[in-house]
Design a protein around this motif. Structure first.
Motif, PDB file in Angstrom:
ATOM      1  N   ALA A 166      -5.563 -49.876 -25.395  1.00 38.35           N
ATOM      2  CA  ALA A 166      -5.871 -51.216 -24.894  1.00 38.35           C
ATOM      3  C   ALA A 166      -7.387 -51.363 -24.934  1.00 38.35           C
ATOM      4  O   ALA A 166      -8.101 -50.499 -24.440  1.00 38.35           O
ATOM      5  CB  ALA A 166      -5.358 -51.378 -23.471  1.00 38.35           C
ATOM      6  N   VAL A 167      -7.871 -52.452 -25.555  1.00 38.38           N
ATOM      7  CA  VAL A 167      -9.313 -52.607 -25.731  1.00 38.38           C
ATOM      8  C   VAL A 167      -9.776 -53.908 -25.074  1.00 38.38           C
ATOM      9  O   VAL A 167      -9.171 -54.963 -25.264  1.00 38.38           O
ATOM     10  CB  VAL A 167      -9.687 -52.635 -27.236  1.00 38.38           C
ATOM     11  CG1 VAL A 167     -11.205 -52.776 -27.414  1.00 38.38           C
ATOM     12  CG2 VAL A 167      -9.185 -51.385 -27.946  1.00 38.38           C
ATOM     13  N   MET A 186       1.963 -52.499 -19.718  1.00 44.79           N
ATOM     14  CA  MET A 186       0.628 -53.025 -19.408  1.00 44.79           C
ATOM     15  C   MET A 186      -0.341 -51.872 -19.117  1.00 44.79           C
ATOM     16  O   MET A 186      -0.036 -50.989 -18.337  1.00 44.79           O
ATOM     17  CB  MET A 186       0.747 -53.940 -18.168  1.00 44.79           C
ATOM     18  CG  MET A 186      -0.386 -54.910 -18.025  1.00 44.79           C
ATOM     19  SD  MET A 186      -0.583 -56.020 -19.437  1.00 44.79           S
ATOM     20  CE  MET A 186       1.008 -56.850 -19.440  1.00 44.79           C
ATOM     21  N   MET A 187      -1.514 -51.886 -19.748  1.00 43.84           N
ATOM     22  CA  MET A 187      -2.485 -50.805 -19.500  1.00 43.84           C
ATOM     23  C   MET A 187      -3.505 -51.191 -18.432  1.00 43.84           C
ATOM     24  O   MET A 187      -3.961 -50.366 -17.658  1.00 43.84           O
ATOM     25  CB  MET A 187      -3.242 -50.463 -20.795  1.00 43.84           C
ATOM     26  CG  MET A 187      -2.461 -49.613 -21.792  1.00 43.84           C
ATOM     27  SD  MET A 187      -1.823 -48.069 -21.092  1.00 43.84           S
ATOM     28  CE  MET A 187      -3.355 -47.199 -20.762  1.00 43.84           C
ATOM     29  N   ILE A 188      -3.906 -52.481 -18.443  1.00 41.36           N
ATOM     30  CA  ILE A 188      -4.904 -52.954 -17.470  1.00 41.36           C
ATOM     31  C   ILE A 188      -4.370 -54.230 -16.837  1.00 41.36           C
ATOM     32  O   ILE A 188      -3.918 -55.128 -17.559  1.00 41.36           O
ATOM     33  CB  ILE A 188      -6.246 -53.278 -18.161  1.00 41.36           C
ATOM     34  CG1 ILE A 188      -6.778 -52.073 -18.938  1.00 41.36           C
ATOM     35  CG2 ILE A 188      -7.281 -53.776 -17.151  1.00 41.36           C
ATOM     36  CD1 ILE A 188      -7.972 -52.401 -19.835  1.00 41.36           C
ATOM     37  N   ALA A 189      -4.410 -54.333 -15.521  1.00 39.59           N
ATOM     38  CA  ALA A 189      -4.035 -55.570 -14.846  1.00 39.59           C
ATOM     39  C   ALA A 189      -5.072 -55.875 -13.772  1.00 39.59           C
ATOM     40  O   ALA A 189      -5.126 -55.209 -12.739  1.00 39.59           O
ATOM     41  CB  ALA A 189      -2.640 -55.449 -14.245  1.00 39.59           C
ATOM     42  N   ARG A 206      -3.382 -48.092 -15.910  1.00 31.50           N
ATOM     43  CA  ARG A 206      -2.350 -47.065 -16.078  1.00 31.50           C
ATOM     44  C   ARG A 206      -3.030 -45.770 -16.499  1.00 31.50           C
ATOM     45  O   ARG A 206      -3.706 -45.708 -17.513  1.00 31.50           O
ATOM     46  CB  ARG A 206      -1.333 -47.489 -17.125  1.00 31.50           C
ATOM     47  CG  ARG A 206      -0.238 -46.442 -17.333  1.00 31.50           C
ATOM     48  CD  ARG A 206       0.820 -46.936 -18.293  1.00 31.50           C
ATOM     49  NE  ARG A 206       1.601 -48.012 -17.711  1.00 31.50           N
ATOM     50  CZ  ARG A 206       2.609 -47.812 -16.849  1.00 31.50           C
ATOM     51  NH1 ARG A 206       2.956 -46.591 -16.516  1.00 31.50           N
ATOM     52  NH2 ARG A 206       3.268 -48.828 -16.360  1.00 31.50           N
ATOM     53  N   HIS A 207      -2.840 -44.747 -15.660  1.00 25.78           N
ATOM     54  CA  HIS A 207      -3.509 -43.469 -15.884  1.00 25.78           C
ATOM     55  C   HIS A 207      -2.479 -42.360 -15.762  1.00 25.78           C
ATOM     56  O   HIS A 207      -1.885 -42.180 -14.700  1.00 25.78           O
ATOM     57  CB  HIS A 207      -4.625 -43.295 -14.845  1.00 25.78           C
ATOM     58  CG  HIS A 207      -5.164 -41.909 -14.749  1.00 25.78           C
ATOM     59  ND1 HIS A 207      -5.882 -41.327 -15.769  1.00 25.78           N
ATOM     60  CD2 HIS A 207      -5.072 -40.976 -13.762  1.00 25.78           C
ATOM     61  CE1 HIS A 207      -6.218 -40.097 -15.404  1.00 25.78           C
ATOM     62  NE2 HIS A 207      -5.736 -39.861 -14.203  1.00 25.78           N
ATOM     63  N   GLN A 208      -2.240 -41.650 -16.863  1.00 23.79           N
ATOM     64  CA  GLN A 208      -1.259 -40.564 -16.868  1.00 23.79           C
ATOM     65  C   GLN A 208       0.089 -41.011 -16.294  1.00 23.79           C
ATOM     66  O   GLN A 208       0.681 -40.306 -15.485  1.00 23.79           O
ATOM     67  CB  GLN A 208      -1.796 -39.377 -16.050  1.00 23.79           C
ATOM     68  CG  GLN A 208      -3.178 -38.927 -16.461  1.00 23.79           C
ATOM     69  CD  GLN A 208      -3.157 -37.861 -17.552  1.00 23.79           C
ATOM     70  OE1 GLN A 208      -2.618 -36.786 -17.389  1.00 23.79           O
ATOM     71  NE2 GLN A 208      -3.731 -38.193 -18.696  1.00 23.79           N
ATOM     72  N   GLY A 209       0.501 -42.209 -16.661  1.00 20.10           N
ATOM     73  CA  GLY A 209       1.815 -42.692 -16.236  1.00 20.10           C
ATOM     74  C   GLY A 209       1.877 -43.267 -14.838  1.00 20.10           C
ATOM     75  O   GLY A 209       2.922 -43.714 -14.384  1.00 20.10           O
TER      76      GLY A 209
END
Lengths: 273, 230
Positions: free
Chosen positions: B202-203, B1-4, B69-72
């Motif tokens: 993720a867009v 997941m990139m954005i939650a 999620r930023h740099q893991g």
């Protein structure tokens, strides 16, 4: 306050690993019974540009003078982490040591360039003096560096031997910036750096400052009443009213989504060009 | 997941107008995976742009979390320090707003190169990539060395898009990226967005143009007016 709240989020890294460059803790200054600034606390990290905004009389310049060691606070402390990695409480140190910091690791850009320049000596000497204060001895090298810096702030090299009295206000301000940045300070204090300039000259100076701050990774504290200047130069803002910080945060968040009534008033009072 | 996004609350309180409260978002939750494009839909005033600005850290949330999620690692954009928000923007997020905020005197090519230089790319390489990006967006070459203040709306928008996409960020936030573009340039932007999701970005976007939406979005997230719900 916001910073403290940010530390406790479960499992969320807020990035607080490296030590700050400058820490203000409860900085307060009274002028007799009149308040200059009250209980100001913040941390500034390397490469960060902090803007202090608010109308005149809100305590911005008093705070800046306390932070830069030129005015002793009535209460509170200012600590600075030196290039050598030592943390110093600047008001518990002797005056001479404070002055050495101001000449070597810091830069102080005054609103009126005449207050920050030596008007009786040449442009080259104004820049060279600061290099010599930081230990430079080789005349040819000092002169060459001074010439380089004149060009970097967009002043013709052949003005090196002219006195600043023969310069326009905008050129004097750029010369003051060159004089302060030539020794590669780690922290620069600026009081309304574009305040006394025409709008067209302002834009040029702002562009120059943006470039220099980014290029040299400078940390800076900039006092301005101009929100457009703050938006362009500062990473984060503190809004002052009647000597106290009423709101602080990321620059575009404070300007686009102001929370405090006074900040909302400030932002909504700006004329749209 | 990139954005939650979890339980997000946003209300504007207008102190200069008698303390009027305008609820915008209430209990909004949204997850976006890597490689996924989510289109925000709903009537105007339903808070689509506000949600994008909250994720970018431009607006302040009154409640809830915005995990990116930023740099893991996970960063809560609603609680992070300013310098952390700026680091996330620099390395992880690209944002295309509806308007370009013009910096005086800086030429278009340098505006586009700037986010690369901030990432440590050397000046010449950054300019090279910026030119390639502007060329792919069909911005006439004679404009590259000019400051965009005098550009048309469509030209400014392409500079904006170039800025956000040039460093291929893992998260893209797009607020009407094709609004003032002609059909040919719309098609270019569609292909750039699809290339971004193909490489795993993720867009989250607002696309009023139905064809553009159909071409880029994997799913829609329908927003309802918080002020009606409240």
């Amino acid at each position: 306050m916001t910073e403290a709240a940010a530390c406790g989020i479960d499992g969320v890294d807020t990035g607080l690993a490296d030590p700050p460059l400058l820490v203000a803790d409860g900085v307060t200054r009274w002028y007799g019974h009149r308040l200059g600034c009250r209980d100001v606390s913040f941390r500034l990290w390397p490469g960060e540009v902090l803007g202090i905004v608010g109308e005149s009389g809100s305590g911005k310049t008093t705070l800046l003078d306390c932070l830069s060691g030129r005015l002793t606070p009535s209460d509170g402390t200012v600590t600075y982490r030196t290039a050598g990695g030592e943390t110093v409480d600047i008001f518990s140190r002797p005056e001479a040591e404070r002055r050495l910091l101001q000449r070597t690791e810091w830069g102080i850009v005054r609103q009126n360039p005449r207050d920050g320049l030596r008007m009786g000596v040449s442009a080259g000497a104004n820049i060279g003096e600061r290099l010599m204060a930081a230990g430079g001895r080789h005349y040819g090298r000092i002169r060459a560096l001074a010439g380089e810096w004149l060009e970097r702030v967009e002043i013709d090299h052949d003005r090196l031997d002219d006195r600043p009295t023969t310069f326009s206000g905008g050129m004097q301000q750029r010369l003051q910036i060159a004089r302060n940045l030539v020794t590669h300070p780690r922290l620069v204090f600026m009081d309304e750096p574009t305040g006394s300039l025409d709008v067209s000259v302002q834009a040029r100076l702002l562009d120059l400052l943006r470039g220099l701050v980014a290029r040299f990774g400078l940390a800076a504290v900039i006092v301005t009443h101009d929100l457009a200047v703050a938006r362009l130069l500062a990473h984060r803002l503190m809004v002052m009213q009647q000597g106290a910080v009423v709101e602080s945060g990321l620059t575009d968040q404070v300007l686009d989504d102001p929370q405090h009534p006074y900040t909302q008033l400030l932002v909504s009072s700006v004329l749209q060009a | 997941m990139m954005i939650a996004v979890e339980g997000l609350e946003k209300t504007f309180t207008l102190h200069v107008q008698g303390g009027v409260r305008i609820p915008v978002l209430s209990g909004v939750s949204l997850s976006v995976a890597a490689g996924e494009c989510v289109a925000l839909t709903g009537p105007s005033g339903s808070g689509k742009s506000s949600l994008i600005k909250l994720i970018y850290g431009n607006y302040k949330a009154q409640g809830g979390r915005i995990i990116v999620r930023h740099q893991g690692r996970a960063v809560d954009m609603a609680a992070a320090l300013p310098r952390t928000v700026l680091e996330v923007r620099r390395q992880t997020m690209g944002y295309v707003s509806q308007f370009l905020r013009v910096v005086p005197r800086v030429p278009a090519v340098d505006i586009v190169a700037e986010p690369l230089i901030a990432l440590g790319v050397d000046r010449d390489a950054a300019r090279h990539r910026a030119r390639a990006m502007l060329a792919s967006l069909n911005l006439p070459e004679r404009l590259w060395s000019l400051a965009p203040a005098t550009f048309s709306g469509g030209e400014q928008q392409r500079v904006n898009i170039a800025c956000a996409l040039v460093r291929e960020p893992p998260v893209l936030l797009l607020d009407e990226p094709t609004a003032s573009l002609d059909a040919a340039n719309r098609a270019v932007v569609v292909s750039l967005i699809r290339a971004a999701t193909a490489r795993g970005a993720a867009v989250v976007g607002i696309f009023h143009d139905r064809d553009v939406r159909a071409d880029v979005a994997d799913r829609e997230f329908r927003m309802t007016e918080a002020r009606r719900a409240a």
